[in-house]
Design an enzyme around this catalytic site. Structure first.
Site, mmCIF file in Angstrom:
data_model
loop_
_atom_site.group_PDB
_atom_site.id
_atom_site.type_symbol
_atom_site.label_atom_id
_atom_site.label_comp_id
_atom_site.label_asym_id
_atom_site.label_seq_id
_atom_site.Cartn_x
_atom_site.Cartn_y
_atom_site.Cartn_z
ATOM 1 N N LYS A 238 -28.727 -27.203 -41.339
ATOM 2 C CA LYS A 238 -29.760 -27.925 -40.599
ATOM 3 C C LYS A 238 -31.179 -27.662 -41.096
ATOM 4 O O LYS A 238 -31.521 -26.563 -41.502
ATOM 5 C CB LYS A 238 -29.705 -27.551 -39.100
ATOM 6 N N GLU B 213 -41.135 -32.823 -32.966
ATOM 7 C CA GLU B 213 -40.483 -32.875 -31.647
ATOM 8 C C GLU B 213 -41.353 -32.195 -30.598
ATOM 9 O O GLU B 213 -41.485 -32.674 -29.464
ATOM 10 C CB GLU B 213 -39.126 -32.172 -31.706
ATOM 11 N N SER C 68 -31.170 -23.879 -38.078
ATOM 12 C CA SER C 68 -30.364 -23.677 -36.877
ATOM 13 C C SER C 68 -29.751 -22.291 -36.947
ATOM 14 O O SER C 68 -29.424 -21.794 -38.026
ATOM 15 C CB SER C 68 -29.278 -24.739 -36.825
ATOM 16 N N THR D 221 -38.953 -54.365 -36.355
ATOM 17 C CA THR D 221 -39.230 -54.721 -34.966
ATOM 18 C C THR D 221 -37.900 -54.505 -34.262
ATOM 19 O O THR D 221 -36.837 -54.710 -34.872
ATOM 20 C CB THR D 221 -39.696 -56.185 -34.801
ATOM 21 N N HIS D 222 -37.956 -54.053 -33.025
ATOM 22 C CA HIS D 222 -36.736 -53.690 -32.277
ATOM 23 C C HIS D 222 -35.925 -52.631 -33.028
ATOM 24 O O HIS D 222 -34.716 -52.543 -32.848
ATOM 25 C CB HIS D 222 -35.843 -54.905 -32.002
ATOM 26 N N GLN E 260 -62.157 -26.527 -8.144
ATOM 27 C CA GLN E 260 -61.845 -25.383 -9.011
ATOM 28 C C GLN E 260 -60.547 -25.650 -9.790
ATOM 29 O O GLN E 260 -60.314 -25.042 -10.835
ATOM 30 C CB GLN E 260 -61.722 -24.117 -8.162
ATOM 31 N N ASN F 14 -34.628 -28.920 -39.219
ATOM 32 C CA ASN F 14 -35.048 -29.697 -38.051
ATOM 33 C C ASN F 14 -36.550 -29.957 -38.028
ATOM 34 O O ASN F 14 -37.336 -29.059 -38.338
ATOM 35 C CB ASN F 14 -34.660 -28.954 -36.770
HETATM 36 N N1 ARG Z 1 -65.143 -20.958 -9.238
HETATM 37 C C1 ARG Z 1 -65.710 -22.119 -8.648
HETATM 38 C C2 ARG Z 1 -65.158 -23.376 -9.312
HETATM 39 O O1 ARG Z 1 -64.585 -23.272 -10.319
HETATM 40 C C3 ARG Z 1 -67.199 -22.077 -8.815
HETATM 41 C C4 ARG Z 1 -67.942 -22.855 -7.785
HETATM 42 C C5 ARG Z 1 -67.760 -22.242 -6.475
HETATM 43 N N2 ARG Z 1 -68.559 -22.832 -5.474
HETATM 44 C C6 ARG Z 1 -68.354 -22.628 -4.178
HETATM 45 N N3 ARG Z 1 -69.121 -23.233 -3.358
HETATM 46 N N4 ARG Z 1 -67.415 -21.836 -3.737
HETATM 47 O O2 ARG Z 1 -65.265 -24.469 -8.803
#
Ligand code: ARG
Length: 472
Positions: free
Chosen positions: A284, A291, A278, A156-157, A323, A286
Site C-alpha cells: 500500500k 484524505e 499500511s 462529467t458525472h 467568549q 496511501n
Molecule cells: N475573556 C473574555 C472574552 O473572551 C473577555 C471579555 C470579558 N468581558 C466581560 N464583560 N466579562 O470574551
C-alpha cells in the site's frame, strides 16, 4: 485564593469549578502580543489626551514591554484564577510597577479590549494565510507549466466526457483559489476596524482619541458605533466562511488527487514522502494527506456553524457567549494554515503519468462531440449530427472498436458527409486544439489563462506588501 479584579462588590470568591468554566486563558493566551500592543497604544493615547501623565504612561509601557519579554522567554505563568489574557497581564503589570498599573484600564473595558485583540490577531493571521494561499496558487501554475501539453480525459458525472489539457485542470484550481484570495481580502477590510474606545458598550466619559489609537495600531477605520464595536463578530463569521469555502475547495481537489492516485486511474503518483504505507498490507501507498485535508474540511465547517449559532439571538452588546468565538476560530486558522502548507508541498511533489492519461483518453469516446461538430461544420443541424454519432458509437461498442479505428467506408455508412479528414478531426490533439473559445482547453487558451494568472498574482502582491510595509 487571591482577591479578584472585581472583588469590591463581592463577599465570596468564585467557586473553583465556576472559575475554571469561566476562564479563557488556556486559549486566549495566544493573543498576548496583541493584548500588549493594544495596551501600549491605549497608554500612549491616555497620556496624549492628558488622562495619564507622561511618566505614568512611560512606566506602564516599560512594564508591558518587560512582560512581553517574559512571556516570550517562557517566564510567565498564566493563572486560571485570573480568567483571561487581559487580566493575567494587567495583574502582572501591577505586581511589577505598582499601583500605577491600575491606571491602564482607565477608559477601557475588557469588552473593547478583547475585541481589539481579536481583530489584530485575525488581521495578522490573514497576512500569513494569504501568503500560504498564494504559494499554493503558484504550485498549481507550476504544475500547469510543467505539463502544458499533457492530454487527459475531462469528466462529467465522473464519466469520460471530452479531452482536456492537464494544465487546464490545474488552472481551474488556480482560479478557484484566486476567488478565495479575493474573499480573504474582503474579510481583511472588515477586520481592519478599531473597536477600542467603545468602553464596555457606550463609550467613555474620558476625552479619549480613538483615531490616534487607530493610527498607532495601523487600523484603517474606527467603529462608528460603540455598541456595534463590542458586539460585532461578523469578521469572525466571514473569516470562518472564507475558511470553510477554502477547505471545501481543498476537499474537492483532494477527492481528485485520491482518485487519480488509485490503480483504476493511475494518472498521478504522489511523492513517497507525502504518503504513508499500511501496517498490514505491504504493497500500500496511501494518499493520507489529501484524505486528511478532505476530512478536516468537516471541522472547519463545524466551527462556522457553531459561531453562527452562538451569535444568533444574542442581544447587544457584550454577552459572555462571545467568549466562545475563539477556540473554533483559532482551530480554523491552524487547520487551514497547515492544510495549505501540506498541499503546496504535495502538489509540487506529484508526478504526472502522461502515458496513462493519454492511454485513457485514446481508449474512449471522448472525441464524439468533435465528430458531431465535424458534421455540423458540413451543414448538418447539431441534433441530427448528435444522432449520427450516437449510432456510430453504438456500432463501435458492438464491434469493439474506437472511433479512430473505423475505415472511411464504415464512417460513410452513418453519413455521406464523412470524408478522409474525419480522422484528423477527431484526433485527441485536434479535439483539444480546437476548443479555442475564451476560457477553453486549447493550448493557446491555457497560455492566456496563465498570463491572466500572472496578472492576478501581481495584484495579490500589493495586498501582501501592505502587510510587510505596515508590519501588522
Ligand atoms: N475573556 C473574555 C472574552 O473572551 C473577555 C471579555 C470579558 N468581558 C466581560 N464583560 N466579562 O470574551
Amino acid at each position: 485564593m487571591s482577591k479578584s479584579m472585581w472583588g469590591g462588590r463581592f463577599t465570596k470568591t468564585t467557586d473553583a469549578m465556576m472559575e475554571e468554566f469561566n476562564s479563557s486563558i488556556s486559549f486566549d493566551k495566544r493573543m498576548y502580543r496583541e493584548d500588549i500592543a493594544g495596551s501600549m497604544a491605549h497608554a500612549a493615547m491616555l497620556a496624549r489626551c492628558g488622562i495619564l501623565t507622561d511618566a505614568e504612561a512611560a512606566t506602564i509601557r516599560q512594564g508591558l514591554q518587560d512582560i512581553l519579554a517574559d512571556i516570550e522567554a517562557g517566564n510567565f505563568s498564566f493563572e486560571v484564577s485570573l480568567e483571561d489574557i487581559h487580566m493575567n497581564i494587567e495583574k502582572r503589570l501591577t505586581e511589577r510597577i505598582g499601583a500605577v498599573g491600575g491606571k491602564l484600564h482607565t477608559a477601557r473595558s475588557r469588552n473593547d479590549q478583547v475585541a481589539v485583540d481579536t481583530h489584530m490577531y485575525v488581521r495578522r493571521e490573514i497576512g500569513e494565510i494569504a501568503n500560504l494561499l498564494e504559494d499554493l496558487q503558484k504550485a498549481f501554475v507550476e504544475a500547469a507549466q510543467n505539463n502544458l501539453q499533457v492530454i487527459m480525459p475531462g469528466y462529467t458525472h465522473l464519466q469520460r466526457a471530452q479531452p482536456i489539457l492537464f494544465s487546464h485542470h490545474m488552472m481551474a484550481y488556480f482560479f478557484m483559489l484566486a476567488r478565495d484570495f479575493e474573499r480573504l481580502q474582503g474579510v481583511q477590510r472588515r477586520t481592519d476596524i478599531l473597536p477600542l474606545g467603545a468602553g464596555a458598550l457606550a463609550g467613555t466619559t474620558f476625552p479619549i482619541d480613538r483615531h490616534y489609537v487607530a493610527e498607532q495600531l495601523g487600523f484603517a477605520q474606527v467603529y462608528q458605533n460603540s455598541l456595534d464595536a463590542v458586539s460585532d463578530r461578523d469578521y469572525i463569521l466571514e473569516f470562518l466562511s472564507f475558511a470553510s469555502i477554502l477547505m471545501v475547495h481543498l476537499s474537492r481537489i483532494s477527492e481528485e488527487i485520491i482518485l487519480w492516485s488509485s490503480a483504476e486511474f493511475a494518472f498521478i503518483e504522489l511523492d513517497d514522502a507525502h504518503c504513508t504505507g499500511s501496517s498490514i498490507m505491504p504493497q500500500k501507498k496511501n494518499p493520507d494527506m489529501a484524505e486528511l485535508v478532505r476530512g478536516k474540511s468537516g471541522r472547519v465547517i463545524g466551527h462556522l456553524m457553531a459561531m453562527l449559532t452562538t451569535v444568533k439571538g444574542l442581544p447587544l452588546a457584550y454577552n459572555k457567549d462571545l467568549q466562545e468565538d475563539k477556540e473554533g476560530l483559532f482551530d480554523a486558522i491552524d487547520t487551514i494554515k497547515f492544510s495549505l502548507a501540506v498541499y503546496a508541498a504535495m502538489i509540487r511533489g506529484l508526478r504526472v503519468r502522461q502515458e496513462k492519461m493519454e492511454q485513457a483518453v485514446r481508449h474512449d469516446f471522448s472525441n464524439a462531440t468533435d465528430m458531431a461538430d465535424y458534421l455540423v461544420k458540413k451543414g448538418l443541424p447539431f441534433r441530427q449530427a448528435h444522432e449520427v454519432v450516437g449510432k456510430t458509437v453504438r456500432y463501435c461498442i458492438e464491434q469493439e472498436k474506437w472511433l479512430m479505428d473505423l475505415s472511411i467506408a464504415e464512417f460513410q455508412q452513418f453519413s455521406p458527409l464523412f470524408e478522409a479528414d474525419i480522422l484528423e478531426a477527431i484526433k485527441v490533439e485536434t479535439c483539444v486544439e480546437n476548443r479555442n473559445s475564451f476560457g477553453g482547453t486549447s493550448p493557446a487558451q491555457v497560455k492566456l489563462a496563465m498570463e491572466a494568472a500572472e496578472e492576478i498574482i501581481r495584484k495579490q502582491q500589493s495586498f501582501l506588501d501592505m502587510y510587510t510595509k505596515n508590519d501588522i
